[in-house]
Design an enzyme around this catalytic site. Structure first.
Site, PDB file in Angstrom:
ATOM      1  N   ALA A   1      64.726  82.684 -27.114  1.00  9.25           N
ATOM      2  CA  ALA A   1      66.065  82.177 -27.424  1.00  9.25           C
ATOM      3  C   ALA A   1      67.026  82.600 -26.321  1.00  9.25           C
ATOM      4  O   ALA A   1      67.633  83.674 -26.383  1.00  9.25           O
ATOM      5  CB  ALA A   1      66.518  82.736 -28.774  1.00  9.25           C
TER       6      ALA A   1
ATOM      7  N   PHE B   1      69.752  80.975 -22.959  1.00  7.21           N
ATOM      8  CA  PHE B   1      70.265  79.864 -22.160  1.00  7.21           C
ATOM      9  C   PHE B   1      69.548  79.924 -20.818  1.00  7.21           C
ATOM     10  O   PHE B   1      69.250  81.007 -20.299  1.00  7.21           O
ATOM     11  CB  PHE B   1      71.773  80.005 -21.953  1.00  7.21           C
ATOM     12  CG  PHE B   1      72.586  79.882 -23.214  1.00  7.21           C
ATOM     13  CD1 PHE B   1      72.178  79.055 -24.253  1.00  7.21           C
ATOM     14  CD2 PHE B   1      73.765  80.588 -23.376  1.00  7.21           C
ATOM     15  CE1 PHE B   1      72.926  78.939 -25.423  1.00  7.21           C
ATOM     16  CE2 PHE B   1      74.522  80.484 -24.530  1.00  7.21           C
ATOM     17  CZ  PHE B   1      74.102  79.654 -25.558  1.00  7.21           C
TER      18      PHE B   1
ATOM     19  N   SER C   1      61.117  84.639 -16.308  1.00  3.37           N
ATOM     20  CA  SER C   1      61.236  83.464 -15.428  1.00  3.37           C
ATOM     21  C   SER C   1      60.956  83.812 -13.973  1.00  3.37           C
ATOM     22  O   SER C   1      61.209  84.939 -13.528  1.00  3.37           O
ATOM     23  CB  SER C   1      62.656  82.889 -15.541  1.00  3.37           C
ATOM     24  OG  SER C   1      62.876  81.935 -14.543  1.00  3.37           O
TER      25      SER C   1
ATOM     26  N   TYR D   1      71.478  83.803 -14.286  1.00  2.00           N
ATOM     27  CA  TYR D   1      70.438  83.558 -15.306  1.00  2.00           C
ATOM     28  C   TYR D   1      69.215  84.423 -14.982  1.00  2.00           C
ATOM     29  O   TYR D   1      68.700  85.143 -15.848  1.00  2.00           O
ATOM     30  CB  TYR D   1      70.064  82.073 -15.319  1.00  2.00           C
ATOM     31  CG  TYR D   1      68.703  81.811 -15.883  1.00  2.00           C
ATOM     32  CD1 TYR D   1      67.621  81.538 -15.045  1.00  2.00           C
ATOM     33  CD2 TYR D   1      68.472  81.889 -17.257  1.00  2.00           C
ATOM     34  CE1 TYR D   1      66.364  81.333 -15.566  1.00  2.00           C
ATOM     35  CE2 TYR D   1      67.207  81.679 -17.777  1.00  2.00           C
ATOM     36  CZ  TYR D   1      66.155  81.414 -16.924  1.00  2.00           C
ATOM     37  OH  TYR D   1      64.897  81.224 -17.443  1.00  2.00           O
TER      38      TYR D   1
ATOM     39  N   LYS E   1      67.395  87.726 -17.101  1.00  2.00           N
ATOM     40  CA  LYS E   1      65.970  87.848 -17.440  1.00  2.00           C
ATOM     41  C   LYS E   1      65.403  89.162 -16.897  1.00  2.00           C
ATOM     42  O   LYS E   1      64.675  89.890 -17.572  1.00  2.00           O
ATOM     43  CB  LYS E   1      65.188  86.660 -16.863  1.00  2.00           C
ATOM     44  CG  LYS E   1      65.492  85.332 -17.530  1.00  2.00           C
ATOM     45  CD  LYS E   1      64.950  85.287 -18.955  1.00  2.00           C
ATOM     46  CE  LYS E   1      65.149  83.934 -19.597  1.00  2.00           C
ATOM     47  NZ  LYS E   1      64.551  83.828 -20.939  1.00  2.00           N
TER      48      LYS E   1
ATOM     49  N   ASP F   1      68.945  76.365  -4.222  1.00  2.00           N
ATOM     50  CA  ASP F   1      67.563  75.879  -4.360  1.00  2.00           C
ATOM     51  C   ASP F   1      66.705  76.343  -3.186  1.00  2.00           C
ATOM     52  O   ASP F   1      67.055  76.070  -2.028  1.00  2.00           O
ATOM     53  CB  ASP F   1      67.544  74.342  -4.354  1.00  2.00           C
ATOM     54  CG  ASP F   1      67.744  73.768  -5.736  1.00  2.00           C
ATOM     55  OD1 ASP F   1      67.843  74.543  -6.690  1.00  2.00           O
ATOM     56  OD2 ASP F   1      67.813  72.539  -5.840  1.00  2.00           O
TER      57      ASP F   1
HETATM   58  C1  WQD Z   1      63.147  71.231  -9.594  1.00  2.00           C
HETATM   59  C2  WQD Z   1      63.269  70.486  -8.275  1.00  2.00           C
HETATM   60  C3  WQD Z   1      65.524  70.443  -7.440  1.00  2.00           C
HETATM   61  C4  WQD Z   1      67.080  68.024 -10.762  1.00  2.00           C
HETATM   62  C5  WQD Z   1      64.933  75.867 -12.961  1.00  2.00           C
HETATM   63  C6  WQD Z   1      65.420  77.235 -13.246  1.00  2.00           C
HETATM   64  C7  WQD Z   1      64.225  78.130 -13.453  1.00  2.00           C
HETATM   65  C8  WQD Z   1      63.349  77.565 -14.542  1.00  2.00           C
HETATM   66  C9  WQD Z   1      62.945  76.136 -14.240  1.00  2.00           C
HETATM   67  C10 WQD Z   1      63.692  78.565 -16.688  1.00  2.00           C
HETATM   68  C11 WQD Z   1      64.202  71.187  -7.279  1.00  2.00           C
HETATM   69  C12 WQD Z   1      65.051  69.034  -7.799  1.00  2.00           C
HETATM   70  C13 WQD Z   1      66.231  68.740  -9.935  1.00  2.00           C
HETATM   71  C14 WQD Z   1      67.697  66.838 -10.284  1.00  2.00           C
HETATM   72  C15 WQD Z   1      66.580  67.137  -8.178  1.00  2.00           C
HETATM   73  N1  WQD Z   1      64.000  77.602 -15.785  1.00  2.00           N
HETATM   74  N2  WQD Z   1      65.986  68.292  -8.672  1.00  2.00           N
HETATM   75  N3  WQD Z   1      67.419  66.435  -9.000  1.00  2.00           N
HETATM   76  O1  WQD Z   1      65.564  74.669 -10.160  1.00  2.00           O
HETATM   77  O2  WQD Z   1      63.037  74.771  -9.859  1.00  2.00           O
HETATM   78  O3  WQD Z   1      64.111  75.885 -11.815  1.00  2.00           O
HETATM   79  O4  WQD Z   1      64.152  75.400 -14.047  1.00  2.00           O
HETATM   80  O5  WQD Z   1      62.990  79.518 -16.544  1.00  2.00           O
HETATM   81  O6  WQD Z   1      64.670  79.404 -13.796  1.00  2.00           O
HETATM   82  O7  WQD Z   1      66.132  77.671 -12.124  1.00  2.00           O
HETATM   83  O8  WQD Z   1      64.008  73.409 -11.711  1.00  2.00           O
HETATM   84  O9  WQD Z   1      63.921  71.095 -12.492  1.00  2.00           O
HETATM   85  O10 WQD Z   1      66.174  72.057 -11.794  1.00  2.00           O
HETATM   86  O11 WQD Z   1      64.469  71.536 -10.053  1.00  2.00           O
HETATM   87  O12 WQD Z   1      66.341  66.739  -7.015  1.00  2.00           O
HETATM   88  O13 WQD Z   1      68.481  66.137 -10.985  1.00  2.00           O
HETATM   89  O14 WQD Z   1      63.842  69.210  -8.524  1.00  2.00           O
HETATM   90  O15 WQD Z   1      66.274  70.428  -6.231  1.00  2.00           O
HETATM   91  O16 WQD Z   1      63.687  70.973  -5.983  1.00  2.00           O
HETATM   92  P1  WQD Z   1      64.214  74.680 -10.756  1.00  2.00           P
HETATM   93  P2  WQD Z   1      64.702  71.979 -11.574  1.00  2.00           P
END
Ligand code: WQD
Length: 324
Positions: A74, A76, A117, A141, A145, A285
């Site tokens: 649970a 964010f 994470s 975030y 964690k 990123d």
């Molecule tokens: C993935 C890739 C973006 C959205 C996040 C959290 C991480 C974990 C997983 C919980 C990247 C690209 C994304 C969009 C895009 N969460 N992208 N357009 O950032 O790897 O990780 O989620 O534990 O802690 O930080 O995941 O799905 O946001 O991005 O181009 O609209 O897709 O740049 O390369 P991320 P994501």
């Protein structure tokens, strides 16, 4: 074992509940439905609606159930939002987790499995990332964690509460048996956003940069199917009960997949074109983030079964079509 799943109406939580039930555990779910969905609940697992910010609600729940195990999912998880609203993440992720920990101690819980994470690592210094990699989170975030992992270490030492912190890479996909179809509200992660672009829920996908040092210039990540992730939680409980030792492991598949790879897989699965536009990079990123999952394989015997991109995309597309 009796296991309480905090956040069990959520995307990963409901898949974890299903896996624990399938293995014969007695499961109860505690969730405030802020992002979890009633449609993700199962009749075999009693549901209690409540908030982890209420010390009374969470301790009444755990004292009434008196489980041996607790899974805490649970929190964010929007990295970007955590940089704008750290106070929201402090209260929910940190205070909320401490409420659960204190309630678990008072209810005599023995095993605590925590949804951590890859964000705890921050920008990768080497690849694939193993558990010895420095933990220097780049967003608040990820810091929440990591700080909860620190509390778990102390509670293990001082209160004998054994824990497993599972550092998820990119959770994706839907139940291969189609038993869970609840869609995330206002998703920010890539694959749900691609699905919303395919179903017309949003005009287009914005691709955050195509000038990274990767095989096609777009961001590369390690996508793990949520059924594989759920199995990792069940195997973590078995480890804690068998070894009575704490554990911090990556859950990923060491397979790097780019944004354009995902788009192509989604077009293949749906037979439709994904409307997208290349825009600026998203701050924070990394170009690429891929796990070394060997420790989970060695200690848990865990290995991915469904985390190939086609299965991830096909099961997600099926869930989105089920909601049309
Ligand atoms: C993935 C890739 C973006 C959205 C996040 C959290 C991480 C974990 C997983 C919980 C990247 C690209 C994304 C969009 C895009 N969460 N992208 N357009 O950032 O790897 O990780 O989620 O534990 O802690 O930080 O995941 O799905 O946001 O991005 O181009 O609209 O897709 O740049 O390369 P991320 P994501």
């Amino acid at each position: 074992m009796k296991i309480a799943v905090i956040g069990g109406a959520g995307y990963i939580g409901s898949h974890t509940v299903r896996e624990l039930l399938d293995r014969g555990h007695t499961v109860k779910v505690f969730d405030n439905l802020s992002s979890g969905l009633r449609q993700n609940l199962f009749a075999e697992a009693e549901f209690v609606e409540g908030d982890i910010l209420s010390e009374k609600a969470i301790s009444d729940f755990l004292n009434d159930f008196s489980p041996e195990g607790v899974v805490h999912l649970a929190a964010f998880k929007a990295a970007g939002e955590s940089m704008l609203l750290p106070e929201k993440y402090s209260v929910n992720n940190i205070t909320g987790s401490l409420n659960i920990l204190n309630a678990a101690v008072s209810a005599g819980v023995k095993y605590f499995v925590f949804s951590s994470s890859a964000a705890t690592y921050g920008a990768p210094k080497y690849m694939p990332v193993d558990e010895n990699h420095p933990t220097e989170p780049e967003n608040y975030y990820g810091y929440t964690k990591l700080s909860i992992e620190g509390f778990l270490g102390w509670y293990s030492k001082l209160k004998n509460l054994r824990f497993a912190a599972l550092r998820y890479f990119n959770a994706a996909g839907y139940d291969v048996n189609g038993r869970i179809t609840g869609l995330e509200k206002n998703p920010a992660n890539l694959i749900p956003v691609v699905m919303e672009a395919l179903t017309g829920k949003r005009k287009e996908l914005l691709v955050f940069g195509d000038d990274y040092d990767t095989h096609d210039g777009t961001g590369v990540r390690d996508y793990i199917h949520v059924n594989d992730l759920a199995r990792g939680h069940a195997e973590a409980f078995e480890y804690l009960e068998r070894e009575n030792k704490d554990l911090i492991v990556n859950l990923g598949v060491s397979q790097g997949t780019s944004v354009l790879d995902i788009i192509r897989a989604a077009e293949k699965a749906s037979g439709k074109k994904v409307p997208y536009r290349i825009v600026e990079r998203r701050p924070g990123d990394p170009a690429s983030l891929v796990a070394n999952p060997n420790k989970a394989f060695e200690l848990l015997g865990w290995k991915a079964k469904y985390s190939d991109i086609d299965t991830i995309i096909e099961t997600t597309w099926r869930a989105y079509q089920a909601n049309l």
